[in-house]
Write a protein that holds these residues in place. Structure first.
Motif, short mmCIF file in Angstrom:
data_model
loop_
_atom_site.label_atom_id
_atom_site.label_comp_id
_atom_site.label_asym_id
_atom_site.label_seq_id
_atom_site.Cartn_x
_atom_site.Cartn_y
_atom_site.Cartn_z
N SER A 37 62.48 18.22 54.06
CA SER A 37 62.35 17.29 55.18
C SER A 37 61.70 16.01 54.70
CB SER A 37 61.52 17.94 56.30
OG SER A 37 61.44 17.09 57.41
N LYS B 213 60.37 13.00 59.46
CA LYS B 213 60.11 13.90 60.58
C LYS B 213 61.38 14.28 61.33
CE LYS B 213 57.05 14.44 64.53
NZ LYS B 213 56.00 13.82 65.37
N SER B 214 62.36 13.38 61.35
CA SER B 214 63.58 13.62 62.12
C SER B 214 64.76 14.09 61.26
CB SER B 214 63.98 12.34 62.87
OG SER B 214 64.24 11.30 61.94
N VAL C 124 69.82 16.08 61.67
CA VAL C 124 69.21 14.84 62.13
C VAL C 124 68.83 14.98 63.61
CG1 VAL C 124 69.47 12.35 62.34
CG2 VAL C 124 70.70 13.59 60.53
N LYS C 125 67.53 14.89 63.90
CA LYS C 125 67.08 14.96 65.29
C LYS C 125 67.38 13.64 65.98
CE LYS C 125 63.47 18.33 64.39
NZ LYS C 125 62.04 18.67 64.42
N THR C 126 67.94 13.73 67.20
CA THR C 126 68.34 12.53 67.93
C THR C 126 67.28 12.03 68.89
OG1 THR C 126 69.33 13.79 69.75
CG2 THR C 126 70.74 13.30 67.84
N GLY C 127 66.35 12.86 69.29
CA GLY C 127 65.39 12.47 70.31
C GLY C 127 65.90 12.69 71.72
N GLY D 35 64.06 15.79 72.54
CA GLY D 35 64.02 16.11 71.12
C GLY D 35 64.73 17.40 70.76
N SER E 177 70.08 17.89 68.00
CA SER E 177 70.26 17.35 66.65
C SER E 177 71.75 17.27 66.34
CB SER E 177 69.60 18.26 65.61
OG SER E 177 68.22 18.37 65.83
#
Length: 197
Positions: free
Chosen positions: A52, A55-56, A122-125, A129, A132
């Motif tokens: 990682s 963070k995202s 990939v986290k999109t928010g 949250g 992804s």
């Protein structure tokens, strides 16, 4: 007397973001086919890593290799042979549809297996949250020889989404074969609980 050794240095069983895993399985097997007794070994090694850098973002990779030395393919039951293709293997292809075929064009399995996967989680928010997106590329195949020769490597690529729940991510992947051959589907859709690896 099957033997298995494994190490899990990842930080989560269903949704790892760092660390690595490795496993080796050796299974001596006995077969009786065509009035002939055969003894052979089924060996499979798996490894995956997770990193990682932000963070995202989680980058993940996987390798699976297998071999069955000791007897001819015809002496090994079809259920014990190696197959490739599907959601936990090479996405973009149908389940067990990568590798050698018999005279009727059906999958016959092989004595060696090779699979490689890379994906970016990939986290999109979005959705607090929980959502992804995951671009991925998979490669691999199976062969009638016990020597892992990478002779007929097939490739699949696609995009997935993960929705994080309290019991792990729900996975939806859509993949397509690269350099698609006649009779192969344009896309494959895979739904499961947990990451692909």
């Amino acid at each position: 007397a099957p033997l298995r050794g494994a190490y899990d240095g990842s930080d989560d069983l269903l949704d790892p973001s760092r660390g690595f895993r490795a496993a080796l399985r050796i299974s001596p097997e006995y077969s009786r086919a065509r009035n002939q007794n055969s003894i052979y070994a089924r060996v499979q090694a798996d490894a995956s890593w997770y990193w990682s850098p932000a963070k995202s973002l989680v980058l993940a990779g996987r390798v699976r290799l297998g071999t069955m030395p000791g007897t001819a393919l015809a002496d090994i039951a079809p259920s014990r042979r190696f197959y490739a293709g599907g959601g936990g293997s090479i996405r973009g292809f149908g389940y067990k549809l990568v590798g050698p075929r018999n005279g009727l064009g059906d999958p016959q399995g092989g004595r060696s297996l090779y699979e490689f996967s890379l994906e970016a989680r990939v986290k999109t928010g979005l959705f607090g949250g929980a959502l992804s997106v995951v671009p991925f590329v998979d490669a691999g195949g199976a062969d009638t020889s016990p020597v892992i020769g990478l002779r007929d490597m097939r490739y699949g690529a696609g995009l997935g989404v993960r929705y994080q729940t309290g019991f792990g991510p729900i996975r939806l992947d859509v993949g397509t074969p690269l350099k698609r051959r006649p009779g192969e589907s344009l896309i494959g859709v895979y739904v499961a609980l947990g990451q692909a690896f």
